[in-house]
Design a protein around this motif. Sequence first.
Motif, mmCIF file in Angstrom:
data_model
loop_
_atom_site.group_PDB
_atom_site.id
_atom_site.type_symbol
_atom_site.label_atom_id
_atom_site.label_comp_id
_atom_site.label_asym_id
_atom_site.label_seq_id
_atom_site.Cartn_x
_atom_site.Cartn_y
_atom_site.Cartn_z
ATOM 1 N N LEU A 8 0.557 -1.232 0.064
ATOM 2 C CA LEU A 8 0.130 -0.227 0.094
ATOM 3 C C LEU A 8 0.912 1.286 0.061
ATOM 4 N N LYS A 9 2.086 1.307 0.741
ATOM 5 C CA LYS A 9 2.925 2.375 0.826
ATOM 6 C C LYS A 9 3.414 2.476 -0.682
ATOM 7 N N PHE A 10 3.668 1.548 -1.405
ATOM 8 C CA PHE A 10 4.218 1.565 -2.707
ATOM 9 C C PHE A 10 2.974 2.314 -3.704
ATOM 10 N N HIS A 11 1.934 1.807 -3.409
ATOM 11 C CA HIS A 11 0.887 2.272 -4.407
ATOM 12 C C HIS A 11 0.478 3.922 -4.039
ATOM 13 N N VAL A 12 0.779 4.389 -2.608
ATOM 14 C CA VAL A 12 0.422 5.457 -2.283
ATOM 15 C C VAL A 12 1.581 6.538 -3.006
ATOM 16 N N PHE A 13 2.827 5.893 -2.942
ATOM 17 C CA PHE A 13 4.057 6.700 -3.566
ATOM 18 C C PHE A 13 3.714 6.681 -5.070
ATOM 19 N N SER A 14 3.267 5.646 -5.728
ATOM 20 C CA SER A 14 3.053 5.548 -7.142
ATOM 21 C C SER A 14 1.938 6.593 -7.586
ATOM 22 N N ALA A 15 0.888 6.433 -6.841
ATOM 23 C CA ALA A 15 -0.367 7.662 -6.993
ATOM 24 C C ALA A 15 0.281 9.079 -6.759
ATOM 25 N N ILE A 16 1.065 9.518 -5.853
ATOM 26 C CA ILE A 16 1.764 10.857 -5.740
ATOM 27 C C ILE A 16 2.778 10.983 -7.116
ATOM 28 N N VAL A 17 3.381 9.939 -7.400
ATOM 29 C CA VAL A 17 3.976 10.364 -8.795
ATOM 30 C C VAL A 17 3.244 10.499 -9.619
ATOM 31 N N VAL A 18 2.206 10.085 -10.014
ATOM 32 C CA VAL A 18 1.389 9.810 -11.179
ATOM 33 C C VAL A 18 0.582 11.078 -11.067
ATOM 34 N N ILE A 19 0.294 11.466 -9.790
ATOM 35 C CA ILE A 19 -0.564 13.022 -9.800
ATOM 36 C C ILE A 19 0.415 14.088 -10.105
ATOM 37 N N ILE A 20 1.609 14.069 -9.646
ATOM 38 C CA ILE A 20 2.684 15.229 -10.116
ATOM 39 C C ILE A 20 2.903 14.993 -11.530
ATOM 40 N N ALA A 21 2.954 13.815 -12.206
ATOM 41 C CA ALA A 21 3.168 13.643 -13.459
ATOM 42 C C ALA A 21 2.068 14.290 -14.374
ATOM 43 N N GLY A 22 0.825 13.967 -13.876
ATOM 44 C CA GLY A 22 -0.146 14.554 -14.540
ATOM 45 C C GLY A 22 -0.411 16.042 -14.655
ATOM 46 N N PHE A 23 0.009 16.782 -13.467
ATOM 47 C CA PHE A 23 0.027 18.288 -13.370
ATOM 48 C C PHE A 23 1.143 18.673 -14.244
ATOM 49 N N LEU A 24 2.154 18.213 -14.344
ATOM 50 C CA LEU A 24 3.390 18.586 -15.343
ATOM 51 C C LEU A 24 2.973 18.244 -16.573
ATOM 52 N N THR A 25 2.076 17.246 -17.125
ATOM 53 C CA THR A 25 1.783 16.909 -18.267
ATOM 54 C C THR A 25 0.600 17.734 -19.041
ATOM 55 N N GLY A 26 -0.320 18.207 -17.817
ATOM 56 C CA GLY A 26 -1.312 19.078 -18.387
ATOM 57 C C GLY A 26 -2.610 17.933 -18.810
ATOM 58 N N LEU A 27 -2.936 17.319 -18.046
ATOM 59 C CA LEU A 27 -4.048 16.298 -18.484
ATOM 60 C C LEU A 27 -5.461 17.054 -18.666
ATOM 61 N N SER A 28 -6.152 16.214 -19.400
ATOM 62 C CA SER A 28 -7.652 16.992 -19.595
ATOM 63 C C SER A 28 -8.464 16.454 -18.447
ATOM 64 N N LEU A 29 -9.697 17.079 -18.427
ATOM 65 C CA LEU A 29 -10.552 16.728 -17.289
ATOM 66 C C LEU A 29 -11.017 15.122 -17.252
ATOM 67 N N ILE A 30 -11.192 14.712 -18.441
ATOM 68 C CA ILE A 30 -11.445 13.323 -18.683
ATOM 69 C C ILE A 30 -10.390 12.260 -18.172
ATOM 70 N N GLU A 31 -9.130 12.804 -18.708
ATOM 71 C CA GLU A 31 -7.948 12.038 -18.342
ATOM 72 C C GLU A 31 -7.572 12.102 -16.775
ATOM 73 N N TRP A 32 -7.923 13.178 -16.291
ATOM 74 C CA TRP A 32 -7.953 13.366 -14.684
ATOM 75 C C TRP A 32 -8.954 12.346 -14.047
ATOM 76 N N LEU A 33 -10.092 12.224 -14.468
ATOM 77 C CA LEU A 33 -10.985 11.369 -13.935
ATOM 78 C C LEU A 33 -10.544 10.013 -13.984
#
Length: 116
Positions: free
Chosen positions: A25-50
């Motif tokens: 679960l720690k690994f998945h939380v870390f991965s989620a944080i990385v993905v969220i940061i990558a999403g902000f840096l990438t500029g995802l659309s609303l649908i992609e964020w959902l």
Amino acid sequence: MRKYLKAFGYAFEGILHGVKTERHLKFHVFSAIVVIIAGFLTGLSLIEWLIILVLIGGMLSLELVNSAVERIVDLVTTEKHPLAKQAKDLAAGAVLIYAISSALIGLFIFVPKWFI
């Protein structure tokens, strides 16, 4: 209303306990944080964020359920029983399928934005 608030408290206790004690679960939380940061840096659309948020929520939820199955099996029996092993393996298999599916969907979302 107090009963419902207590239920939320118990749920948050479960989440915190899982994050503190479960290595996966720690690994998945870390991965989620990385993905969220990558999403902000990438500029995802609303649908992609959902989609990303549903995948993250599903992954964390499924990992918590897997941990609960493991605890229940350990509570019920201390001996090595084939059904106990199957229950744990089935729950872990569900997590693995969801993790692979999530990773593939993540690649479909991110790779075209980064490399194409």
